[in-house]
Design a protein around this motif. Structure first.
Motif, PDB file in Angstrom:
ATOM      1  N   GLY A 204       0.798  -1.211   0.000  1.00  0.00           N
ATOM      2  CA  GLY A 204       0.000   0.000   0.000  1.00  0.00           C
ATOM      3  C   GLY A 204       0.834   1.264   0.000  1.00  0.00           C
ATOM      4  O   GLY A 204       0.337   2.343   0.295  1.00  0.00           O
ATOM      5  N   TYR A 205       2.139   1.153  -0.336  1.00  0.00           N
ATOM      6  CA  TYR A 205       3.011   2.316  -0.337  1.00  0.00           C
ATOM      7  C   TYR A 205       2.785   3.195  -1.564  1.00  0.00           C
ATOM      8  O   TYR A 205       3.029   4.400  -1.521  1.00  0.00           O
ATOM      9  CB  TYR A 205       4.479   1.893  -0.304  1.00  0.00           C
ATOM     10  CG  TYR A 205       4.957   1.391   1.041  1.00  0.00           C
ATOM     11  CD1 TYR A 205       4.124   1.370   2.148  1.00  0.00           C
ATOM     12  CD2 TYR A 205       6.256   0.943   1.198  1.00  0.00           C
ATOM     13  CE1 TYR A 205       4.567   0.909   3.365  1.00  0.00           C
ATOM     14  CE2 TYR A 205       6.713   0.475   2.412  1.00  0.00           C
ATOM     15  CZ  TYR A 205       5.864   0.460   3.494  1.00  0.00           C
ATOM     16  OH  TYR A 205       6.310   0.004   4.700  1.00  0.00           O
ATOM     17  N   LEU A 230      10.769   6.462  -8.390  1.00  0.00           N
ATOM     18  CA  LEU A 230       9.723   6.580  -7.374  1.00  0.00           C
ATOM     19  C   LEU A 230      10.127   7.549  -6.268  1.00  0.00           C
ATOM     20  O   LEU A 230       9.302   8.316  -5.765  1.00  0.00           O
ATOM     21  CB  LEU A 230       9.416   5.205  -6.777  1.00  0.00           C
ATOM     22  CG  LEU A 230       8.674   4.219  -7.682  1.00  0.00           C
ATOM     23  CD1 LEU A 230       8.738   2.805  -7.105  1.00  0.00           C
ATOM     24  CD2 LEU A 230       7.235   4.648  -7.897  1.00  0.00           C
ATOM     25  N   VAL A 231      11.405   7.518  -5.884  1.00  0.00           N
ATOM     26  CA  VAL A 231      11.900   8.441  -4.860  1.00  0.00           C
ATOM     27  C   VAL A 231      11.943   9.870  -5.397  1.00  0.00           C
ATOM     28  O   VAL A 231      11.551  10.815  -4.716  1.00  0.00           O
ATOM     29  CB  VAL A 231      13.293   8.004  -4.364  1.00  0.00           C
ATOM     30  CG1 VAL A 231      13.916   9.080  -3.469  1.00  0.00           C
ATOM     31  CG2 VAL A 231      13.200   6.688  -3.598  1.00  0.00           C
ATOM     32  N   ASP A 232      12.415  10.025  -6.641  1.00  0.00           N
ATOM     33  CA  ASP A 232      12.485  11.356  -7.254  1.00  0.00           C
ATOM     34  C   ASP A 232      11.106  11.996  -7.336  1.00  0.00           C
ATOM     35  O   ASP A 232      10.959  13.218  -7.186  1.00  0.00           O
ATOM     36  CB  ASP A 232      13.098  11.274  -8.654  1.00  0.00           C
ATOM     37  CG  ASP A 232      14.588  10.952  -8.617  1.00  0.00           C
ATOM     38  OD1 ASP A 232      15.191  11.060  -7.529  1.00  0.00           O
ATOM     39  OD2 ASP A 232      15.144  10.581  -9.665  1.00  0.00           O
ATOM     40  N   TYR A 235       7.024   9.708  -4.283  1.00  0.00           N
ATOM     41  CA  TYR A 235       5.949   8.774  -3.976  1.00  0.00           C
ATOM     42  C   TYR A 235       6.298   7.956  -2.730  1.00  0.00           C
ATOM     43  O   TYR A 235       5.414   7.557  -1.967  1.00  0.00           O
ATOM     44  CB  TYR A 235       5.719   7.819  -5.147  1.00  0.00           C
ATOM     45  CG  TYR A 235       5.130   8.476  -6.384  1.00  0.00           C
ATOM     46  CD1 TYR A 235       4.439   9.681  -6.315  1.00  0.00           C
ATOM     47  CD2 TYR A 235       5.259   7.874  -7.634  1.00  0.00           C
ATOM     48  CE1 TYR A 235       3.893  10.268  -7.446  1.00  0.00           C
ATOM     49  CE2 TYR A 235       4.709   8.445  -8.773  1.00  0.00           C
ATOM     50  CZ  TYR A 235       4.035   9.643  -8.675  1.00  0.00           C
ATOM     51  OH  TYR A 235       3.494  10.223  -9.802  1.00  0.00           O
ATOM     52  N   ILE A 236       7.587   7.658  -2.555  1.00  0.00           N
ATOM     53  CA  ILE A 236       8.062   6.855  -1.433  1.00  0.00           C
ATOM     54  C   ILE A 236       9.420   7.384  -1.000  1.00  0.00           C
ATOM     55  O   ILE A 236      10.021   8.220  -1.687  1.00  0.00           O
ATOM     56  CB  ILE A 236       8.199   5.351  -1.797  1.00  0.00           C
ATOM     57  CG1 ILE A 236       9.095   5.202  -3.023  1.00  0.00           C
ATOM     58  CG2 ILE A 236       6.852   4.702  -2.011  1.00  0.00           C
ATOM     59  CD1 ILE A 236       9.386   3.769  -3.378  1.00  0.00           C
ATOM     60  N   SER A 237       9.904   6.882   0.122  1.00  0.00           N
ATOM     61  CA  SER A 237      11.233   7.238   0.597  1.00  0.00           C
ATOM     62  C   SER A 237      12.195   6.080   0.319  1.00  0.00           C
ATOM     63  O   SER A 237      11.768   4.944   0.091  1.00  0.00           O
ATOM     64  CB  SER A 237      11.197   7.522   2.103  1.00  0.00           C
ATOM     65  OG  SER A 237      10.999   6.313   2.822  1.00  0.00           O
ATOM     66  N   ILE A 241      11.651   1.481   0.179  1.00  0.00           N
ATOM     67  CA  ILE A 241      12.154   0.472  -0.757  1.00  0.00           C
ATOM     68  C   ILE A 241      12.947  -0.591  -0.010  1.00  0.00           C
ATOM     69  O   ILE A 241      12.782  -1.796  -0.242  1.00  0.00           O
ATOM     70  CB  ILE A 241      13.024   1.135  -1.833  1.00  0.00           C
ATOM     71  CG1 ILE A 241      12.164   2.058  -2.706  1.00  0.00           C
ATOM     72  CG2 ILE A 241      13.706   0.086  -2.704  1.00  0.00           C
ATOM     73  CD1 ILE A 241      12.939   2.829  -3.741  1.00  0.00           C
ATOM     74  N   CYS A 242      13.814  -0.162   0.898  1.00  0.00           N
ATOM     75  CA  CYS A 242      14.625  -1.118   1.657  1.00  0.00           C
ATOM     76  C   CYS A 242      13.755  -2.048   2.487  1.00  0.00           C
ATOM     77  O   CYS A 242      13.985  -3.260   2.542  1.00  0.00           O
ATOM     78  CB  CYS A 242      15.600  -0.375   2.556  1.00  0.00           C
ATOM     79  SG  CYS A 242      16.902   0.505   1.678  1.00  0.00           S
ATOM     80  N   ILE A 243      12.748  -1.490   3.127  1.00  0.00           N
ATOM     81  CA  ILE A 243      11.864  -2.305   3.964  1.00  0.00           C
ATOM     82  C   ILE A 243      11.087  -3.310   3.122  1.00  0.00           C
ATOM     83  O   ILE A 243      10.939  -4.478   3.495  1.00  0.00           O
ATOM     84  CB  ILE A 243      10.900  -1.401   4.746  1.00  0.00           C
ATOM     85  CG1 ILE A 243      11.681  -0.602   5.791  1.00  0.00           C
ATOM     86  CG2 ILE A 243       9.810  -2.208   5.435  1.00  0.00           C
ATOM     87  CD1 ILE A 243      10.892   0.510   6.412  1.00  0.00           C
TER      88      ILE A 243
END
Length: 341
Positions: A204-205, A230-232, A235-237, A241-243
């Motif tokens: 759900g990210y 996605l980071v640029d 949308y997410i941090s 992504i790592c998690i």
């Protein structure tokens, strides 16, 4: 007693120990070190704090690099909400929580970064400017009336025991939801180049629209990987992504933006190998273990290949690809073409 750091609305910070903290009471006792090292107890007003950090217990020795393997139950739904909290003073923190309502006077969250010094954080809602709340998969399925809270709890218990399957697969095998319901809830893309997007969708990210937009941009600029796009786009941090990857592949992860890699460690692997496999060594344990960061944990052969090349036992950890690329450029800068003439 729990060791805590209290951050006040006025910017003051104080660290001490608390025996009992009750969010429903206006004050709580904090034991601090007074003059001459003599302990003294202060009454702290809850409405005067910005947040309270419940600190992790410090372990003597151990690894220099803080790493953590993500419990799949947390990722899949035990902590039903993913929060991005922006404070009035501009600070932003990320975490997950079991319960969140904008009407509550305060709430707890679990930090997502394993390098965070806190086990959990209490946030005073008065100090908050804005909260972005995203429901994780288990919560989404409950809210859609596709499963009950009891079914979710049982599935998560089973998942903790097996630690081998994603929540959606377990729910399907137990015939709690149908194959069609699972497809509708996850709306998974099947193409291999959408693997990361698929994982983030399940949590759900990100939304389908955000993934489609990121893939379109990636196709226009093929030098960029999906995660970086996605980071640029914000949308997410990088931690998201790592998690997601750490949960999917059951690997520990680290935040390379929070650590300093010694020169001799980063360059302990040949430059050609580092650049070919897009990895970076981050720590050496003892004399025969090298910890190497990667953003591609799905490459099952990478560990064996690197171990053979280095003649060391390699431990793989996940890190954000952008941070890995930055580290590679720092320790192995591109040679100036003019200097080669």
């Amino acid at each position: 007693m729990a060791r805590v750091t209290v951050k006040y609305l006025n910017g003051e910070e104080i660290t001490g120990e608390v025996m009992l903290f009750n969010v429903n009471k206006p004050t709580f006792p904090l034991q601090v070190e007074g003059p001459g090292g003599i302990p003294e107890t202060r009454a702290v007003r809850v409405d005067a704090v910005k947040m309270i950090l419940f600190l992790k217990k410090e372990e003597p020795g151990g690894s220099r690099v803080r790493m953590e393997t993500i419990d799949q139950s947390i990722y899949a739904g035990t902590l039903a909400f993913r929060l991005i909290v922006e404070f009035r003073d501009g600070e932003v923190i990320h975490g997950s929580t079991l319960k969140y309502s904008p009407n509550d006077p305060g709430f707890f969250l679990i930090p997502l970064n394993p390098a965070d010094r806190s086990d959990r954080i209490y946030v005073n809602a008065q100090s908050v400017k804005h909260v972005v709340s995203k429901r994780l998969l288990g919560k989404i399925l409950v809210d859609q009336n596709k499963i009950t809270h009891e079914q979710l709890t049982e599935s998560l218990r089973y998942q903790r025991e097996t630690r081998e399957k994603k929540l959606g697969t377990i729910l399907r095998e137990k015939e709690i939801i149908s194959e069609q319901q699972l497809r509708e809830s996850l709306d998974k893309q099947k193409e291999k180049n959408k693997m990361l997007g698929e994982i983030l969708l399940e949590a759900g990210y990100i939304t389908d629209e955000q993934l489609d937009n990121a893939l379109r941009i990636q196709q226009e600029n093929r030098k960029k990987k999906l995660g970086q796009v996605l980071v640029d786009l914000k949308y997410i941090s990088p931690n998201d992504i790592c998690i997601a990857l750490a949960t999917q592949f059951k690997h520990p992860w680290i935040d390379l933006s929070r650590i300093s890699i010694p020169q001799e460690i980063a360059t302990s692997m040949p430059e050609a190998v580092v650049k070919k496999f897009e990895v970076i060594p981050v720590e050496k344990k003892g004399t025969d273990i090298l910890v190497v960061a990667t953003s591609q944990p799905q490459d099952a052969d990478l560990k064996a290949v690197l171990s053979k090349i280095t003649s060391l036992n390699v431990e793989m950890v996940i890190a954000f690809e952008g941070y890995i690329e930055s580290a590679i450029q720092t320790f192995f800068p591109a040679k100036d073409s003019n200097s080669l003439r």
